[in-house]
Design an enzyme around this catalytic site. Structure first.
Site, short mmCIF file in Angstrom:
data_model
loop_
_atom_site.label_atom_id
_atom_site.label_comp_id
_atom_site.label_asym_id
_atom_site.label_seq_id
_atom_site.Cartn_x
_atom_site.Cartn_y
_atom_site.Cartn_z
NE ARG A 156 -4.56 6.54 -7.20
CZ ARG A 156 -4.38 6.36 -5.90
NH1 ARG A 156 -4.11 7.38 -5.12
NH2 ARG A 156 -4.48 5.16 -5.36
CG HIS A 163 -0.51 1.60 -9.25
ND1 HIS A 163 -0.68 1.30 -7.91
CD2 HIS A 163 -1.60 2.34 -9.60
CE1 HIS A 163 -1.82 1.84 -7.48
NE2 HIS A 163 -2.39 2.47 -8.49
CB THR A 223 -13.26 -7.92 -4.04
OG1 THR A 223 -13.08 -7.81 -2.63
CG2 THR A 223 -12.98 -9.35 -4.45
CD GLU A 224 -13.46 -5.06 -0.85
OE1 GLU A 224 -12.29 -5.48 -0.82
OE2 GLU A 224 -14.45 -5.81 -0.74
CG ASN A 225 -7.95 -2.20 -4.79
OD1 ASN A 225 -7.06 -3.01 -4.56
ND2 ASN A 225 -8.16 -1.17 -3.98
CG ASP A 228 -2.06 0.96 1.12
OD1 ASP A 228 -2.35 1.42 0.00
OD2 ASP A 228 -2.67 1.27 2.15
N GLY A 229 0.31 2.30 -0.62
CA GLY A 229 0.96 3.62 -0.59
C GLY A 229 1.51 4.07 -1.93
CD1 TRP A 272 7.28 6.57 -3.04
CD2 TRP A 272 6.72 6.72 -5.21
NE1 TRP A 272 8.44 6.58 -3.78
CE2 TRP A 272 8.13 6.68 -5.12
CE3 TRP A 272 6.13 6.81 -6.48
CZ2 TRP A 272 8.97 6.71 -6.24
CZ3 TRP A 272 6.96 6.87 -7.60
CH2 TRP A 272 8.35 6.81 -7.47
NE ARG A 303 -2.77 -1.17 4.65
CZ ARG A 303 -4.03 -1.19 4.29
NH1 ARG A 303 -4.88 -1.97 4.91
NH2 ARG A 303 -4.46 -0.44 3.28
C1 IPE Z 1 -5.41 -2.71 0.09
O1 IPE Z 1 -5.08 -1.37 -0.13
C2 IPE Z 1 -5.44 -3.45 -1.20
C3 IPE Z 1 -4.15 -3.66 -1.83
C4 IPE Z 1 -2.99 -3.27 -1.40
C5 IPE Z 1 -4.21 -4.40 -3.07
P1 IPE Z 1 -6.20 -0.26 -0.30
O2 IPE Z 1 -5.49 1.02 -0.52
O3 IPE Z 1 -7.19 -0.67 -1.33
O4 IPE Z 1 -6.93 -0.29 1.10
P2 IPE Z 1 -7.81 0.81 1.84
O5 IPE Z 1 -8.84 1.28 0.85
O6 IPE Z 1 -6.88 1.91 2.24
O7 IPE Z 1 -8.39 0.13 3.03
C1 IPE Z 2 -1.65 0.11 -3.27
O1 IPE Z 2 -1.40 1.47 -3.34
C2 IPE Z 2 -1.94 -0.50 -4.60
C3 IPE Z 2 -3.30 -1.00 -4.76
C4 IPE Z 2 -4.26 -0.91 -3.90
C5 IPE Z 2 -3.60 -1.64 -6.03
P1 IPE Z 2 -2.59 2.52 -3.36
O2 IPE Z 2 -2.95 2.78 -4.77
O3 IPE Z 2 -3.71 2.09 -2.49
O4 IPE Z 2 -1.86 3.78 -2.75
P2 IPE Z 2 -2.52 4.86 -1.79
O5 IPE Z 2 -3.06 4.14 -0.61
O6 IPE Z 2 -3.58 5.55 -2.58
O7 IPE Z 2 -1.38 5.76 -1.43
MG MG Z 3 -4.09 2.39 -0.53
#
Ligand code: IPE
Ligand code: IPE
Ligand code: MG
Length: 241
Positions: free
Chosen positions: A31, A35, A64-66, A18-19, A23, A189
Site C-alpha cells: 500500500r 502512496h 482524521t479517520e485515517n 483516493d485509490g 492501485w 473524487r
Molecule cells: C478519504 O479517503 C481520505 C483521503 C483521501 C485522505 P478514504 O479512503 O480514507 O475514505 P473512505 O474510508 O473510503 O471513506
Molecule cells: C488514498 O488512498 C490515500 C489516503 C487515504 C491517505 P487509499 O489508501 O484510501 O486507497 P484505497 O481506497 O485503499 O484504494
Molecule cells: Mg481510500
C-alpha cells in the site's frame, strides 16, 4: 489545455486523492508504494491546476479517520508528507516565482513537531503569494473543523465579546481553516467511491461533484480536464430556478 480552453473555471477545486491502496494491490505492491505513486500524481495535478489558472485548490492527503489504518501505513504517509514539505522548502524560490501560497488545513495535534515546524515555515514564507492558493488537508475532518469553530465562538460568547444573535454564517466561515477562501465549486473524487468522507463539509454546500473510477495514481491531466469540462456544463442554481 490552457485556462482559456474553458469558458468558466471553478474558483475552488477540492480533490479527494483516493485509490492508492487498490492501485498497489492490483500490481502486487505494498500500500505504501501506492502512496508513493499517489504523491507523484499530487505534484503533477497541483502544478497543472496552477498552470490552468485555478486560484484555490485543496487536496485531501490524510483524514482524521485515517489514523485507524495500520501504524506502518500511517508512518509511510507521514514520511511522504515530510518529503514533500522538505522538497517545497528546497524549491521555495521556484514556488514563489509561480505565486504559490501553501496552506495546511487540519488539526496540528497528532502531527509531529518536526512536520508542524516545516508547515509553519512554509506557510509563513509563502503568505505574501496570491496567484495560487494550494491547500493540503492533513489530519483534516470537516466535522472536527466545524466543532472547533463552534468552540471558539462559544468562548467569545462566554467572554462577552459576541452576542448569540450576532452569530452569522460569516462568523462561522471565518473560523474555518479555509478562512476567507471561496467555497468549493468543484469536488473531484477518483477511485469509484461516491462519498464525501468528512471533507470540506461546510465549504462544499453547493459544490458540483465529479466522480471517476480511475485510481488516483493513474489520474492524469486529461482526467482533470474532463472534470473541468463537465463543470462547465453544469447548471448551478443555488436554490433558484
Ligand atoms: C478519504 O479517503 C481520505 C483521503 C483521501 C485522505 P478514504 O479512503 O480514507 O475514505 P473512505 O474510508 O473510503 O471513506
Ligand atoms: C488514498 O488512498 C490515500 C489516503 C487515504 C491517505 P487509499 O489508501 O484510501 O486507497 P484505497 O481506497 O485503499 O484504494
Ligand atoms: Mg481510500
Amino acid at each position: 489545455m490552457t485556462g482559456s480552453d474553458f469558458t468558466v473555471l471553478p474558483r475552488h477545486v477540492a480533490v479527494i486523492m483516493d485509490g492508492n491502496g487498490r492501485w498497489a494491490k492490483q500490481r502486487g505492491l505494498s500500500r505504501s508504494e501506492g502512496h508513493i505513486e499517489g504523491a507523484k500524481t499530487f505534484r503533477r495535478i497541483g502544478e497543472y491546476a496552477g498552470d490552468l489558472g485555478i486560484k484555490h485548490i485543496t487536496f485531501y492527503a490524510f483524514s482524521t479517520e485515517n489514523w485507524a489504518r495500520p501504524q506502518q501505513e500511517v508512518a509511510a504517509i507521514m514520511h511522504l508528507f515530510g518529503d514533500y514539505l522538505n522538497e517545497a522548502y528546497d524549491r521555495l524560490e521556484e514556488n514563489r516565482a509561480k505565486g504559490i501560497r501553501l496552506r495546511f488545513i487540519g488539526d496540528r495535534n497528532g502531527i509531529s513537531k518536526e512536520l508542524c515546524g516545516l508547515m509553519d515555515t512554509l506557510e509563513g514564507l509563502t503568505a505574501d503569494m496570491d496567484k495560487v492558493n494550494l491547500n493540503i488537508a492533513i489530519n483534516y475532518g470537516g466535522q472536527q473543523e466545524i466543532t472547533h469553530a463552534v468552540q471558539s465562538i462559544a468562548a467569545d460568547v462566554k467572554a462577552g465579546l459576541l452576542r448569540p444573535e450576532d452569530i452569522t454564517k460569516e462568523t462561522i466561515e471565518a473560523r474555518l481553516y479555509t478562512g476567507e477562501q471561496p467555497p468549493v465549486d468543484l469536488m473531484i473524487r477518483p477511485s469509484g467511491e461516491q462519498r464525501i468522507s468528512n471533507f470540506l463539509l461546510w465549504q462544499s454546500a453547493y459544490a458540483e461533484f465529479w466522480y471517476s473510477d480511475v485510481l488516483w495514481p493513474d489520474f492524469t491531466e486529461r482526467h482533470f480536464d474532463e472534470a473541468l469540462k463537465a463543470y462547465e456544463k453544469r447548471n448551478r442554481r443555488f436554490g433558484g430556478i
